[in-house]
Design a protein around this motif. Structure first.
Motif, PDB file in Angstrom:
ATOM      1  N   PHE A 105      -8.135   7.006  -3.412  1.00 39.48           N
ATOM      2  CA  PHE A 105      -8.555   6.009  -2.427  1.00 39.48           C
ATOM      3  C   PHE A 105      -7.352   5.216  -1.915  1.00 39.48           C
ATOM      4  CE2 PHE A 105     -13.086   6.046  -2.130  1.00 39.48           C
ATOM      5  CZ  PHE A 105     -13.546   6.573  -3.327  1.00 39.48           C
ATOM      6  N   ASP A 106      -7.357   5.021  -0.599  1.00 39.57           N
ATOM      7  CA  ASP A 106      -6.356   4.149   0.018  1.00 39.57           C
ATOM      8  C   ASP A 106      -7.108   2.917   0.513  1.00 39.57           C
ATOM      9  OD1 ASP A 106      -3.925   4.510   2.748  1.00 39.57           O
ATOM     10  OD2 ASP A 106      -4.415   2.856   1.395  1.00 39.57           O
ATOM     11  N   SER A 107      -6.915   1.789  -0.173  1.00 37.31           N
ATOM     12  CA  SER A 107      -7.629   0.567   0.191  1.00 37.31           C
ATOM     13  C   SER A 107      -6.659  -0.454   0.762  1.00 37.31           C
ATOM     14  CB  SER A 107      -8.335  -0.017  -1.054  1.00 37.31           C
ATOM     15  OG  SER A 107      -8.952  -1.248  -0.712  1.00 37.31           O
TER      16      SER A 107
ATOM     17  N   GLN B 220      -3.936  -0.124  -3.527  1.00 34.62           N
ATOM     18  CA  GLN B 220      -4.378  -1.375  -2.902  1.00 34.62           C
ATOM     19  C   GLN B 220      -3.224  -2.050  -2.170  1.00 34.62           C
ATOM     20  OE1 GLN B 220      -6.090  -2.873  -6.804  1.00 34.62           O
ATOM     21  NE2 GLN B 220      -7.176  -4.211  -5.361  1.00 34.62           N
ATOM     22  N   SER B 221      -3.541  -2.642  -1.041  1.00 39.97           N
ATOM     23  CA  SER B 221      -2.562  -3.421  -0.290  1.00 39.97           C
ATOM     24  C   SER B 221      -3.114  -4.825  -0.040  1.00 39.97           C
ATOM     25  CB  SER B 221      -2.285  -2.770   1.075  1.00 39.97           C
ATOM     26  OG  SER B 221      -1.595  -3.671   1.912  1.00 39.97           O
ATOM     27  N   TYR B 222      -2.220  -5.834  -0.154  1.00 38.23           N
ATOM     28  CA  TYR B 222      -2.592  -7.216   0.203  1.00 38.23           C
ATOM     29  C   TYR B 222      -1.925  -7.611   1.531  1.00 38.23           C
ATOM     30  CZ  TYR B 222      -4.483  -7.790  -4.499  1.00 38.23           C
ATOM     31  OH  TYR B 222      -5.249  -7.666  -5.653  1.00 38.23           O
TER      32      TYR B 222
ATOM     33  N   GLY C 292       0.819  -1.213   0.000  1.00 35.21           N
ATOM     34  CA  GLY C 292       0.000   0.000   0.000  1.00 35.21           C
ATOM     35  C   GLY C 292       0.855   1.266   0.000  1.00 35.21           C
ATOM     36  N   THR C 293       1.911   1.220   0.819  1.00 30.43           N
ATOM     37  CA  THR C 293       2.772   2.404   0.919  1.00 30.43           C
ATOM     38  C   THR C 293       3.385   2.753  -0.429  1.00 30.43           C
ATOM     39  OG1 THR C 293       3.318   1.739   3.182  1.00 30.43           O
ATOM     40  CG2 THR C 293       4.730   3.399   2.184  1.00 30.43           C
ATOM     41  N   GLY C 294       3.871   1.725  -1.121  1.00 31.61           N
ATOM     42  CA  GLY C 294       4.503   1.951  -2.426  1.00 31.61           C
ATOM     43  C   GLY C 294       3.503   2.454  -3.446  1.00 31.61           C
TER      44      GLY C 294
HETATM   45  C1  LIG Z   1      -4.553   3.265   5.798  1.00 26.78           C
HETATM   46  C2  LIG Z   1      -3.281   2.531   5.481  1.00 26.78           C
HETATM   47  N1  LIG Z   1      -2.728   2.690   4.246  1.00 26.78           N
HETATM   48  C3  LIG Z   1      -1.601   2.042   3.905  1.00 26.78           C
HETATM   49  C4  LIG Z   1      -0.965   1.196   4.795  1.00 26.78           C
HETATM   50  C5  LIG Z   1       0.317   0.572   4.300  1.00 26.78           C
HETATM   51  O1  LIG Z   1       0.393  -0.757   4.442  1.00 26.78           O
HETATM   52  P1  LIG Z   1       1.412  -1.604   3.557  1.00 26.78           P
HETATM   53  O2  LIG Z   1       2.397  -0.665   2.918  1.00 26.78           O
HETATM   54  O3  LIG Z   1       2.065  -2.536   4.512  1.00 26.78           O
HETATM   55  O4  LIG Z   1       0.567  -2.286   2.535  1.00 26.78           O
HETATM   56  C6  LIG Z   1      -1.492   1.006   6.102  1.00 26.78           C
HETATM   57  C7  LIG Z   1      -0.819   0.091   7.110  1.00 26.78           C
HETATM   58  N2  LIG Z   1      -0.800   0.628   8.440  1.00 26.78           N
HETATM   59  C8  LIG Z   1      -0.477  -0.239   9.556  1.00 26.78           C
HETATM   60  O5  LIG Z   1      -1.311  -1.373   9.498  1.00 26.78           O
HETATM   61  C9  LIG Z   1      -0.718   0.454  10.860  1.00 26.78           C
HETATM   62  O6  LIG Z   1      -1.257   1.586  10.819  1.00 26.78           O
HETATM   63  O7  LIG Z   1      -0.397  -0.133  11.895  1.00 26.78           O
HETATM   64  C10 LIG Z   1       0.959  -0.702   9.547  1.00 26.78           C
HETATM   65  O8  LIG Z   1       1.080  -1.695   8.610  1.00 26.78           O
HETATM   66  C11 LIG Z   1       1.914   0.407   9.286  1.00 26.78           C
HETATM   67  O9  LIG Z   1       2.747   0.248   8.373  1.00 26.78           O
HETATM   68  O10 LIG Z   1       1.797   1.412   9.985  1.00 26.78           O
HETATM   69  C12 LIG Z   1      -2.681   1.676   6.435  1.00 26.78           C
HETATM   70  O11 LIG Z   1      -3.226   1.512   7.650  1.00 26.78           O
END
Ligand SMILES: Cc1ncc(COP(=O)(O)O)c(CN[C@](O)(C(=O)O)[C@@H](O)C(=O)O)c1O
Length: 401
Positions: free
Chosen positions: A213-215, A246-248, A106-108
């Motif tokens: 959207f952040d899913s 999207q994140s898995y 999701g972050t990427g």
């Molecule tokens: C709204 C939202 N968007 C994106 C991400 C990114 O997730 P990833 O890059 O791993 O797909 C998180 C993960 N946030 C956390 O679950 C959390 O808030 O604890 C944790 O994984 C984190 O990285 O902070 C999220 O909560």
């Protein structure tokens, strides 16, 4: 001496740093309710059975090689990811109006989308909810966007500040980018109703605001992949444009595999193909091309109907366990007569409960009860089990009396 002699020690990340502190604590009854990572009733991380099966198929497939993926990643994974969030019958997909890139979770996906917007979009301001996921501000700022807030959470009702949200989005400059949590808002667990989403959609479209959207939790909020995708599908159904990350990590338990996708829904197919070509120019100098293993697991599951159905069952089981933890914590506090209204614990949805505890109370619970959670009072419900609910209830009770 070193050329970096003047570098100062950086602070721990507000979320990931909680796990660092937890790991250092020797207490036998410590409890990690920080990072949003699913734990079983036994308190262990979970690798889904269907993920193990997919990995076995991949390992046994002698034809598989370790060649570079294309810059945009596995094409079939991208198609299946777009279908997962937009729906099998999505007109945007049928009309080839969706540009998708496999990104680093999701972050990427958020970062690539932000870099793309900073380079190609006329508006540099992105509005994010107040509060939002702690990392959002840094992801967008480092990509060159300027971050503003829109009112979202109402501490007095512990619900949505819908009027404030509409006012702030109504006052945003035309064309501004707006980050929307697709479902299971982090950290509050408060989501708009379908009717409120429709009003948000109308207001945003009337001002030409660009939805991003952040899913990260599709299927995790309600247990249903389709229900949790509803807000995204409402926007896409109106023919407008939007970004979707999207994140898995959570719904497939692929945290460390870094599996995700960025989709850009465009108004026309020829725009989508030009957008896709420009996405490659953002990604190539960043990490060149994405990792093959995690996306291959996800693709294997998404393209095989038996495995897809098995995944849905395991996903619902995770969502249901979290919901049962909500009920157990609420019942434990009610039984103790803990002062205050704790009904938000069962009203909120997704991985997190936004307890309303302040940073002093959180510090007290960490010091006296070895409860690890973020200082904003958020607890990851998946970190709880029937055995540990009483310990948390004791800590909350002590913190508020
Ligand atoms: C709204 C939202 N968007 C994106 C991400 C990114 O997730 P990833 O890059 O791993 O797909 C998180 C993960 N946030 C956390 O679950 C959390 O808030 O604890 C944790 O994984 C984190 O990285 O902070 C999220 O909560």
């Amino acid at each position: 001496d070193s050329v970096f002699a003047s570098i100062v020690q950086a602070p721990e990340d507000p979320i990931l740093g909680v796990t660092v502190a937890y790991n250092k604590d020797p207490s036998p009854n410590k409890l990690n309710l920080g990072v949003g990572a699913y734990r079983t009733e036994e308190g262990k991380p979970l690798v889904l059975n269907v993920v193990r099966k997919a990995e076995q198929l991949l390992v046994n497939d002698q034809s598989r090689v370790k060649e570079y993926l294309p810059i945009l990643g596995l094409a079939e994974f991208n198609k299946l990811s777009a279908k997962l969030i937009l729906g099998n019958d999505s007109p945007a997909i049928q009309e080839n109006r969706v540009a998708t890139a496999q990104c680093l979770s999701g972050t990427g996906s958020l970062r690539v989308g932000a870099e793309f917007l900073a380079k190609h979009y006329h508006q540099r301001t992105i509005y994010i909810p107040q509060p939002s996921w702690g990392n959002h501000v840094k992801v967008f700022t480092m990509a060159g966007l300027s971050v503003k807030n829109y009112r979202y959470y109402d501490p007095t009702t512990r619900g949505l500040n819908f009027q404030g949200l509409l006012e702030d989005l109504g006052a945003a400059p035309a064309g501004a980018i707006v980050l929307l949590h697709a479902c299971a808002h982090n950290p509050t667990g408060v989501d708009p109703t379908v009717e409120e989403w429709e009003q948000i959609r109308q207001s945003m479209r009337s001002k030409g605001l660009l939805p991003f959207f952040d899913s990260a939790y599709q299927g995790f909020a309600s247990g249903s992949l389709d229900a949790d995708a509803q807000p995204v599908r409402m926007f896409v159904a109106d023919g407008g444009e939007c970004f979707i990350a999207q994140s898995y990590a959570k719904n497939m338990g692929l945290y460390g595999e870094r599996v995700g996708a960025l989709s850009i829904v465009c108004k026309a197919a020829d725009v989508a193909s030009r957008v896709e070509s420009q996405l490659k120019l953002v990604i190539r100098p960043m990490y060149s091309n994405p990792p093959i293993h995690g996306a291959s697991i996800a693709m294997t599951i998404l393209k095989n109907s038996d495995m897809y159905n098995e995944w849905k069952i395991e996903l619902k089981a995770m969502a249901d366990r979290i919901i049962s933890m909500r009920k157990q914590l609420f019942d434990a506090l009610s039984a103790k007569g803990t002062p205050g209204d704790w009904s938000h614990i069962i009203k909120q949805i997704g991985m997190f409960t936004f307890t309303g505890l302040n940073s002093d109370q959180v510090a007290f619970m960490t010091k006296e009860y070895h409860i690890y959670m973020t200082s904003d009072g958020r607890i990851s419900m998946a970190g709880l089990s029937s055995k540990t609910v009483p310990h948390l209830a004791d800590a909350i009770h002590a913190a508020v009396t």
